[in-house]
Design a protein around this motif. Structure first.
Motif, short mmCIF file in Angstrom:
data_model
loop_
_atom_site.label_atom_id
_atom_site.label_comp_id
_atom_site.label_asym_id
_atom_site.label_seq_id
_atom_site.Cartn_x
_atom_site.Cartn_y
_atom_site.Cartn_z
N ILE A 88 10.74 16.98 -15.82
CA ILE A 88 10.94 16.58 -17.16
C ILE A 88 9.42 17.51 -18.66
N PHE A 89 8.05 17.39 -17.89
CA PHE A 89 6.93 17.88 -18.42
C PHE A 89 6.78 19.00 -17.37
N PRO A 90 7.33 20.42 -16.95
CA PRO A 90 6.50 21.29 -16.22
C PRO A 90 5.71 21.47 -16.07
N GLN A 91 4.80 22.41 -17.05
CA GLN A 91 4.05 22.53 -17.44
C GLN A 91 2.65 21.47 -17.51
N GLN A 92 2.75 20.45 -17.97
CA GLN A 92 1.80 19.36 -18.29
C GLN A 92 1.11 18.97 -17.36
N ALA A 93 2.00 18.94 -15.86
CA ALA A 93 2.22 18.05 -15.35
C ALA A 93 1.72 18.93 -13.81
N ALA A 94 1.76 20.40 -14.61
CA ALA A 94 0.71 21.47 -13.28
C ALA A 94 -0.52 22.26 -14.49
N GLY A 95 -1.23 21.12 -15.16
CA GLY A 95 -2.11 21.41 -15.94
C GLY A 95 -2.63 22.13 -17.14
N SER A 96 -1.17 22.50 -17.29
CA SER A 96 -1.00 23.34 -18.85
C SER A 96 -2.01 24.98 -18.70
N LEU A 97 -2.21 24.99 -17.65
CA LEU A 97 -2.81 26.71 -17.57
C LEU A 97 -2.20 27.76 -18.48
N ILE A 98 -2.81 28.37 -18.66
CA ILE A 98 -2.99 29.23 -19.69
C ILE A 98 -3.44 30.36 -18.53
N SER A 129 1.12 -1.22 0.43
CA SER A 129 0.10 0.02 -0.14
C SER A 129 0.90 1.37 -0.27
N LEU A 130 1.99 0.88 0.88
CA LEU A 130 2.95 2.23 0.70
C LEU A 130 3.46 2.73 -0.50
N MET A 131 3.65 1.79 -0.91
CA MET A 131 4.50 1.76 -2.14
C MET A 131 3.84 1.48 -3.18
N TYR A 160 5.45 5.24 -5.28
CA TYR A 160 4.59 5.24 -6.26
C TYR A 160 4.45 6.52 -7.04
N PRO A 161 3.19 6.73 -6.68
CA PRO A 161 2.39 7.70 -7.11
C PRO A 161 3.43 9.24 -6.94
N LEU A 162 4.08 9.43 -5.69
CA LEU A 162 5.12 10.76 -6.01
C LEU A 162 6.37 10.60 -6.44
N ALA A 163 7.04 9.14 -6.25
CA ALA A 163 7.73 9.59 -8.04
C ALA A 163 7.61 9.53 -8.90
N MET A 164 6.33 9.62 -9.74
CA MET A 164 6.07 10.58 -10.64
C MET A 164 4.88 11.37 -10.41
N THR A 165 5.10 11.79 -9.93
CA THR A 165 4.50 13.25 -10.23
C THR A 165 5.96 14.04 -10.07
#
Length: 190
Positions: A34-44, A16-18, A23-28
């Motif tokens: 790598i993709f800062p704009q997309q990870a932040a929702g591609s906000l304009i 459960s912890l892994m 895993y979600p924290l590592a992927m985030t």
């Protein structure tokens, strides 16, 4: 029985912890690097305030703006938390009525336009949130937008061309236009 329960609970907590935390924290973290704009929702942002995302469609009904592809989300359109298709089949009367209403709204907004109406202006996408329309759908609306804004049609077509995106990776999908980006460019061109 208790000799089996302890290892089972330990394994359950570790997994459960892994899978639920590590895993979600590592992927985030990787996505933000790598993709800062997309990870932040591609906000304009406009004037320092977010006005939308390049990833989620928005409702536009003013004749001076390009209209997005219809949304299939409910109870309100373009609701990202309710992403889903309408699941209405081609023989469903509700789909036929919705399409008729959309065609009527487009014809009412631009009564002199006798061009073939692109399907993406009357049918929603699979997610109901598509932020893009086809270049043909943008061209279909160009005359209405130009008249409503009192700008030359050539200028509107130039903006469509500037904001057109080719197929993904050069061969996946069709050329498309992000409606929010195009409408913001129209506002900036005043």
């Amino acid at each position: 029985m208790s000799s089996l329960l302890r290892p089972a609970l330990t394994l359950f907590l570790m997994l459960s912890l892994m899978t639920g935390v590590a895993y979600p924290l590592a992927m985030t973290g990787i996505a933000r690097l790598i993709f800062p704009q997309q990870a932040a929702g591609s906000l304009i942002e406009k004037d320092g305030k977010p006005v939308g995302s390049l990833l989620i469609g928005q409702a536009f009904s003013d004749p001076g703006y390009f209209w997005s592809r219809p949304s299939a989300t409910s109870p309100m359109p373009y609701n990202a938390s309710a992403s889903s298709g309408s699941n209405l089949g081609p023989l469903n009367p509700a789909l036929a009525d919705a399409v008729k209403q959309r065609i009527e709204a487009l014809r009412t907004a631009d009564p002199g336009n006798n061009a073939t109406m692109p399907a993406d202006l009357v049918y929603s996408s699979a997610s109901g949130l598509d932020p893009h329309i086809s270049v043909a759908a943008a061209d279909y609306q160009a005359g209405r937008v130009a008249r409503a804004r009192n700008v030359p049609l050539e200028r509107v077509h130039a903006l469509i061309a500037e904001h057109s995106e080719g197929p993904l990776l050069g061969f996946l999908g069709e050329p498309r236009v992000n409606v929010l980006a195009l409408n913001l460019a129209l506002d900036a061109a005043r």
